[in-house]
Scaffold this motif. Structure first.
Motif, PDB file in Angstrom:
ATOM      1  N   ASP A  49      -7.613   3.418  -5.919  1.00  0.00           N
ATOM      2  CA  ASP A  49      -7.385   3.240  -4.484  1.00  0.00           C
ATOM      3  C   ASP A  49      -6.290   4.180  -3.988  1.00  0.00           C
ATOM      4  O   ASP A  49      -6.415   4.777  -2.903  1.00  0.00           O
ATOM      5  CB  ASP A  49      -7.000   1.794  -4.185  1.00  0.00           C
ATOM      6  CG  ASP A  49      -6.744   1.557  -2.710  1.00  0.00           C
ATOM      7  OD1 ASP A  49      -7.687   1.679  -1.906  1.00  0.00           O
ATOM      8  OD2 ASP A  49      -5.578   1.274  -2.354  1.00  0.00           O
ATOM      9  N   GLU A  50      -5.216   4.337  -4.775  1.00  0.00           N
ATOM     10  CA  GLU A  50      -4.142   5.246  -4.378  1.00  0.00           C
ATOM     11  C   GLU A  50      -4.652   6.685  -4.285  1.00  0.00           C
ATOM     12  O   GLU A  50      -4.326   7.413  -3.337  1.00  0.00           O
ATOM     13  CB  GLU A  50      -2.993   5.149  -5.384  1.00  0.00           C
ATOM     14  CG  GLU A  50      -2.231   3.836  -5.320  1.00  0.00           C
ATOM     15  CD  GLU A  50      -1.354   3.594  -6.534  1.00  0.00           C
ATOM     16  OE1 GLU A  50      -0.610   2.601  -6.525  1.00  0.00           O
ATOM     17  OE2 GLU A  50      -1.418   4.388  -7.510  1.00  0.00           O
ATOM     18  N   CYS A  60       1.494   8.531   3.121  1.00  0.00           N
ATOM     19  CA  CYS A  60       0.733   9.327   4.092  1.00  0.00           C
ATOM     20  C   CYS A  60       1.293   9.148   5.499  1.00  0.00           C
ATOM     21  O   CYS A  60       1.391  10.100   6.267  1.00  0.00           O
ATOM     22  CB  CYS A  60      -0.740   8.924   4.050  1.00  0.00           C
ATOM     23  SG  CYS A  60      -1.781   9.903   5.151  1.00  0.00           S
ATOM     24  N   CYS A 103      -5.755  11.779   2.963  1.00  0.00           N
ATOM     25  CA  CYS A 103      -4.603  12.032   3.828  1.00  0.00           C
ATOM     26  C   CYS A 103      -4.576  13.501   4.223  1.00  0.00           C
ATOM     27  O   CYS A 103      -4.603  14.385   3.353  1.00  0.00           O
ATOM     28  CB  CYS A 103      -3.314  11.653   3.083  1.00  0.00           C
ATOM     29  SG  CYS A 103      -1.822  11.884   4.068  1.00  0.00           S
ATOM     30  N   ARG A 128      -7.776   7.720  -3.735  1.00  0.00           N
ATOM     31  CA  ARG A 128      -8.654   7.868  -2.571  1.00  0.00           C
ATOM     32  C   ARG A 128      -7.843   7.985  -1.290  1.00  0.00           C
ATOM     33  O   ARG A 128      -8.151   8.814  -0.408  1.00  0.00           O
ATOM     34  CB  ARG A 128      -9.604   6.671  -2.481  1.00  0.00           C
ATOM     35  CG  ARG A 128     -10.772   6.697  -3.447  1.00  0.00           C
ATOM     36  CD  ARG A 128     -11.824   5.662  -3.073  1.00  0.00           C
ATOM     37  NE  ARG A 128     -11.285   4.308  -3.148  1.00  0.00           N
ATOM     38  CZ  ARG A 128     -11.345   3.551  -4.238  1.00  0.00           C
ATOM     39  NH1 ARG A 128     -11.910   4.016  -5.330  1.00  0.00           N
ATOM     40  NH2 ARG A 128     -10.848   2.320  -4.228  1.00  0.00           N
ATOM     41  N   THR A 129      -6.803   7.171  -1.172  1.00  0.00           N
ATOM     42  CA  THR A 129      -5.976   7.199   0.038  1.00  0.00           C
ATOM     43  C   THR A 129      -5.306   8.557   0.205  1.00  0.00           C
ATOM     44  O   THR A 129      -5.299   9.125   1.311  1.00  0.00           O
ATOM     45  CB  THR A 129      -4.913   6.091  -0.025  1.00  0.00           C
ATOM     46  OG1 THR A 129      -5.563   4.820  -0.095  1.00  0.00           O
ATOM     47  CG2 THR A 129      -4.003   6.130   1.193  1.00  0.00           C
ATOM     48  N   LEU A 130      -4.750   9.094  -0.867  1.00  0.00           N
ATOM     49  CA  LEU A 130      -4.047  10.373  -0.774  1.00  0.00           C
ATOM     50  C   LEU A 130      -5.016  11.537  -0.586  1.00  0.00           C
ATOM     51  O   LEU A 130      -4.705  12.492   0.145  1.00  0.00           O
ATOM     52  CB  LEU A 130      -3.192  10.583  -2.017  1.00  0.00           C
ATOM     53  CG  LEU A 130      -1.998   9.633  -2.146  1.00  0.00           C
ATOM     54  CD1 LEU A 130      -1.288   9.826  -3.476  1.00  0.00           C
ATOM     55  CD2 LEU A 130      -1.015   9.841  -0.992  1.00  0.00           C
ATOM     56  N   ALA A 178       0.565   4.272  -1.223  1.00  0.00           N
ATOM     57  CA  ALA A 178      -0.045   5.563  -0.897  1.00  0.00           C
ATOM     58  C   ALA A 178      -0.201   5.714   0.616  1.00  0.00           C
ATOM     59  O   ALA A 178       0.053   6.788   1.183  1.00  0.00           O
ATOM     60  CB  ALA A 178      -1.391   5.694  -1.591  1.00  0.00           C
ATOM     61  N   ALA A 179      -0.613   4.651   1.286  1.00  0.00           N
ATOM     62  CA  ALA A 179      -0.727   4.694   2.747  1.00  0.00           C
ATOM     63  C   ALA A 179       0.647   4.876   3.389  1.00  0.00           C
ATOM     64  O   ALA A 179       0.785   5.569   4.404  1.00  0.00           O
ATOM     65  CB  ALA A 179      -1.389   3.412   3.250  1.00  0.00           C
ATOM     66  N   ARG A 224       0.857  -1.192   0.000  1.00  0.00           N
ATOM     67  CA  ARG A 224       0.000   0.000   0.000  1.00  0.00           C
ATOM     68  C   ARG A 224       0.894   1.244   0.000  1.00  0.00           C
ATOM     69  O   ARG A 224       1.063   1.920   1.012  1.00  0.00           O
ATOM     70  CB  ARG A 224      -0.920   0.003   1.212  1.00  0.00           C
ATOM     71  CG  ARG A 224      -1.864  -1.203   1.292  1.00  0.00           C
ATOM     72  CD  ARG A 224      -2.909  -1.007   2.366  1.00  0.00           C
ATOM     73  NE  ARG A 224      -3.766   0.131   2.049  1.00  0.00           N
ATOM     74  CZ  ARG A 224      -4.361   0.903   2.983  1.00  0.00           C
ATOM     75  NH1 ARG A 224      -4.162   0.665   4.271  1.00  0.00           N
ATOM     76  NH2 ARG A 224      -5.135   1.902   2.621  1.00  0.00           N
TER      77      ARG A 224
END
Length: 295
Positions: A249-250, A228, A257, A252-254, A224-225, A222
């Motif tokens: 998904d990347e 963050c 953040c 959405r994660t960023l 992107a997580a 993951r």
């Protein structure tokens, strides 16, 4: 800096000097802490803040020429550094992104860097610097790929073929750069300069560079997580088309953040530093404002 000496690299804008930082003796293994960085430096020597600029793969320091010429950054010290082994520079023993990031973090510390900017592969190096805590300041990631899915299938195929055919796929890719660059929104003279820089790369090293890069993209489940979790102010910048992208998904994660800024520049761009220098300079100014007191 001790060990600095001129290098045969043309600076294209006033006030920019070309340098080689570090010392290398050919014919012996490179010490893990000894990298001969080819640098372009602009801005006042007594500037209050410094930005380290890491180019994309197979690009030299001067790929940031347009950004370094932006008036908004005229009072900032800008240090652009060719990644080791790219464009005819001294190769490291190890092209793993983690290794290059450790070298770059030492350079950032030596240059009293307040903000790091990376483009493409240089952005991957910058991400690794902040994800490992080697650099803790604001970071701008231009056209970054966080995972193999963000890279074109053609590029991934070239990397895999290199395991079987050696440097031949990389050599073929370099020859294709001419047709691929026709849509680049720069002057014909600048386009020719960019192509010369790309073709100055040794296909044997390009194969190793690409392998180290692609291996790294698949190393974290993951990414992107992970970015963050580094906790630093970060700007993730892409064009709408052309320079890679993010998976859903990347993104959405960023976007969720609290200290990440996802910026989408309208239109198509394969060469953000040369095609969108004003917008990038504005983002760098925002990053400098987030940096706090000068180092």
């Amino acid at each position: 800096m001790r060990g600095t000496r001129p290098v045969p690299q043309r600076a294209s804008i006033p006030g920019v000097s070309a340098r080689r930082a570090g010392r290398v003796q050919r014919g012996r293994p490179m010490d893990p802490t000894d990298i001969a960085w080819d640098l372009l430096v602009s801005g006042p020597a007594d500037a209050r803040q410094t930005v380290l600029l890491l180019p994309g793969g197979l690009n030299p320091a001067r790929s940031y020429t347009e950004v370094m010429a932006e008036p908004a950054l005229a009072r900032t010290r800008l240090v652009a550094a060719t990644l080791p082994g790219h464009c005819g520079t001294e190769p490291p023993d190890d092209f793993a992104i983690g290794t290059v990031a450790r070298h770059a973090a030492r350079l950032a510390d030596e240059q009293s860097t307040d903000v790091v900017v990376g483009f493409s592969m240089g952005a991957t190096v910058a991400l690794e610097m902040v994800a490992t805590g080697a650099f803790t300041g604001p970071t701008v990631l231009l056209g970054i790929s966080l995972s193999p899915a963000d890279e074109p299938a053609f590029f991934r195929a070239v990397c895999r073929l290199g395991d079987v055919l050696g440097p031949l796929p990389a050599a073929a890719l370099l020859k294709l750069m001419g047709p691929a660059s026709k849509g680049m929104r720069v002057s014909p003279e600048r386009r020719a300069e960019v192509l010369d820089d790309l073709r100055s790369n040794d296909p044997r090293l390009v194969r190793r560079i690409f392998r180290g890069y692609l291996d790294h993209l698949g190393a974290h489940a993951r990414p992107a997580a992970r970015l963050c979790a580094a906790g630093v102010p970060v700007w993730v910048v892409h064009a709408e088309k052309g320079d890679g992208g993010l998976t859903a998904d990347e993104r959405r994660t960023l976007e969720a953040c609290p200290h990440a800024n996802v910026v989408t520049i309208p239109g198509t761009s394969f060469f953000l530093p040369g095609e969108e220098p004003r917008r990038i300079a504005e983002i760098v100014v925002d990053a400098l404002a987030a940096a706090g007191p000068p180092r």
